[in-house]
Write an enzyme that holds these catalytic residues in place. Structure first.
Site, PDB file in Angstrom:
ATOM      1  N   ASN A   9      -3.854   8.710  -0.683  1.00 50.21           N
ATOM      2  CA  ASN A   9      -3.165   7.716   0.139  1.00 50.21           C
ATOM      3  C   ASN A   9      -1.916   8.388   0.700  1.00 50.21           C
ATOM      4  OD1 ASN A   9      -1.969   5.504   1.270  1.00 50.21           O
ATOM      5  ND2 ASN A   9      -1.455   4.496  -0.665  1.00 50.21           N
ATOM      6  N   TRP A  10      -2.020   8.815   1.945  1.00 42.40           N
ATOM      7  CA  TRP A  10      -0.911   9.581   2.518  1.00 42.40           C
ATOM      8  C   TRP A  10       0.248   8.696   2.984  1.00 42.40           C
ATOM      9  CZ3 TRP A  10      -3.870  13.779   5.867  1.00 42.40           C
ATOM     10  CH2 TRP A  10      -4.372  14.748   4.989  1.00 42.40           C
ATOM     11  N   LYS A  11       0.038   7.396   3.008  1.00 43.50           N
ATOM     12  CA  LYS A  11       1.096   6.467   3.440  1.00 43.50           C
ATOM     13  C   LYS A  11       1.642   6.920   4.793  1.00 43.50           C
ATOM     14  CE  LYS A  11       1.865   5.619  -1.426  1.00 43.50           C
ATOM     15  NZ  LYS A  11       2.773   5.271  -2.508  1.00 43.50           N
ATOM     16  N   HIS A  98      -2.204  -3.081  -1.159  1.00 46.22           N
ATOM     17  CA  HIS A  98      -1.260  -2.129  -1.747  1.00 46.22           C
ATOM     18  C   HIS A  98       0.097  -2.805  -1.943  1.00 46.22           C
ATOM     19  CE1 HIS A  98       1.230   1.349  -2.436  1.00 46.22           C
ATOM     20  NE2 HIS A  98       0.130   2.025  -2.705  1.00 46.22           N
ATOM     21  N   GLU A 100       3.006  -1.798  -1.586  1.00 40.64           N
ATOM     22  CA  GLU A 100       3.993  -1.579  -0.511  1.00 40.64           C
ATOM     23  C   GLU A 100       3.736  -2.530   0.655  1.00 40.64           C
ATOM     24  OE1 GLU A 100       3.370   2.641  -0.160  1.00 40.64           O
ATOM     25  OE2 GLU A 100       4.339   2.946  -2.103  1.00 40.64           O
ATOM     26  N   GLU A 171      -2.832  -0.422  -9.961  1.00 42.31           N
ATOM     27  CA  GLU A 171      -1.616   0.346  -9.711  1.00 42.31           C
ATOM     28  C   GLU A 171      -0.406  -0.419 -10.231  1.00 42.31           C
ATOM     29  OE1 GLU A 171      -2.196   3.356  -6.343  1.00 42.31           O
ATOM     30  OE2 GLU A 171      -1.472   1.516  -5.452  1.00 42.31           O
ATOM     31  N   GLY A 177       5.224   6.024  -7.259  1.00 40.15           N
ATOM     32  CA  GLY A 177       6.274   6.850  -6.670  1.00 40.15           C
ATOM     33  C   GLY A 177       7.487   7.046  -7.572  1.00 40.15           C
ATOM     34  N   SER A 217       1.876   7.563  -9.762  1.00 39.78           N
ATOM     35  CA  SER A 217       2.393   8.851 -10.250  1.00 39.78           C
ATOM     36  C   SER A 217       1.335   9.727 -10.921  1.00 39.78           C
ATOM     37  CB  SER A 217       3.589   8.628 -11.179  1.00 39.78           C
ATOM     38  OG  SER A 217       4.647   8.023 -10.461  1.00 39.78           O
ATOM     39  N   GLY A 238      -0.826   9.086  -4.357  1.00 37.42           N
ATOM     40  CA  GLY A 238       0.140   9.110  -3.262  1.00 37.42           C
ATOM     41  C   GLY A 238       0.771  10.489  -3.126  1.00 37.42           C
TER      42      GLY A 238
END
Ligand code: PGA
Length: 253
Positions: A9-11, A98, A100, A171, A177, A217, A238
């Site tokens: 997941n490159w965001k 997600h 975020e 998650e 992160g 993480s 991530g």
């Protein structure tokens, strides 16, 4: 058999050059090291690069996912991207729910349910994220929270066929992160619980086949331990998916 899956997941990271060179290098390494992952490595770059990424990965064993879709089918929704647009460039996987998206873009379970319906209508495989905050875990509410997240979204699907389109990603928000990972035991306990919820609702057959990924993480050092747990079928990665060397080590775990 449950599929073992690793998703990058490159965001909102990697520009055009970084995206294309990462994918070309990854393909080269897969070829040289004879890694054949049978479509179990999925990359989620940003929207503008999905088309070129798909062209680069054509005929390879890697596939792509979008990081979001609009809950509306089409129309006057400035800045949004629809499921049908993504299908028209050959994308048929999407990450939904997600934390975020929930936190910064106010995506509620109601909105997510609409996104799920649109995604299924267009034949998408859905990587659906669930997980509790640090405070909820402190209060030992993590099981309740995860159950509620599923009941208000995924569990509205009634057919087994629809359920077979889901990959679940657990998650814990406190692990995303932050460098803090759930222990393998904590993650395994939650994954087993999630699978038991699916078994209760949809029966053994479809639930035992469902991939439940861990995210938060994951790195090249903790991946092997996490992935060796019975109900952890891979990871949603991530930060550690942004560097090819680290990501490769995770894939090989
Ligand atoms: P992280 O992100 O690996 O950087 O913690 C995981 C995710 O948000 O999917």
């Amino acid at each position: 058999m449950k599929k073992k899956i690793v998703i990058a997941n490159w965001k909102m990271n990697h520009d055009f050059y970084e995206t294309t060179s990462f994918l070309r290098n990854l393909l080269k390494i897969f070829f040289e090291k004879k890694i054949n992952n049978k479509k179990k490595v999925i990359i989620a770059p940003s929207f503008p690069f999905l088309h070129i990424s798909n062209q680069i990965l054509q005929g390879s064993s890697l596939s792509l996912a979008a990081q979001n879709i609009c809950q509306m089918e089409n129309g006057s929704y400035t800045g949004e991207v629809s499921a049908s647009m993504l299908r028209s460039i050959g994308i048929h996987k999407v990450i939904l729910g997600h934390s975020e998206r929930r936190k910064y873009f106010s995506e509620t379970n109601d909105i997510l349910l609409k996104k799920i319906k649109i995604a299924l209508k267009y034949g998408f495989h859905i990587i659906f994220c669930i997980g509790e905050t640090a405070l909820e875990r402190e209060k030992n509410e993590q099981f309740l929270i995860v159950k509620k997240q599923l009941e208000e979204t995924v569990f509205h699907c009634s057919s087994l066929e629809e359920i077979s389109y889901f990959i679940i990603a657990y998650e814990p928000i406190w692990a995303i992160g932050t460098g803090k990972t759930a222990t393998s035991e904590e993650a395994q306990t939650m994954h087993r619980y999630i699978r038991s919820l699916f078994i209760d609702k949809y029966g053994e057959k479809v639930s035992q086949k469902m991939s439940i990924l861990y995210g938060g993480s994951i790195n090249d050092l903790n991946a092997r331990n996490l992935f060796s747990q019975e109900d952890i079928d891979g990871g949603l990665v991530g930060n550690s998916s942004l560097e090819i060397e680290k990501f490769l080590k995770i894939i090989q775990s």
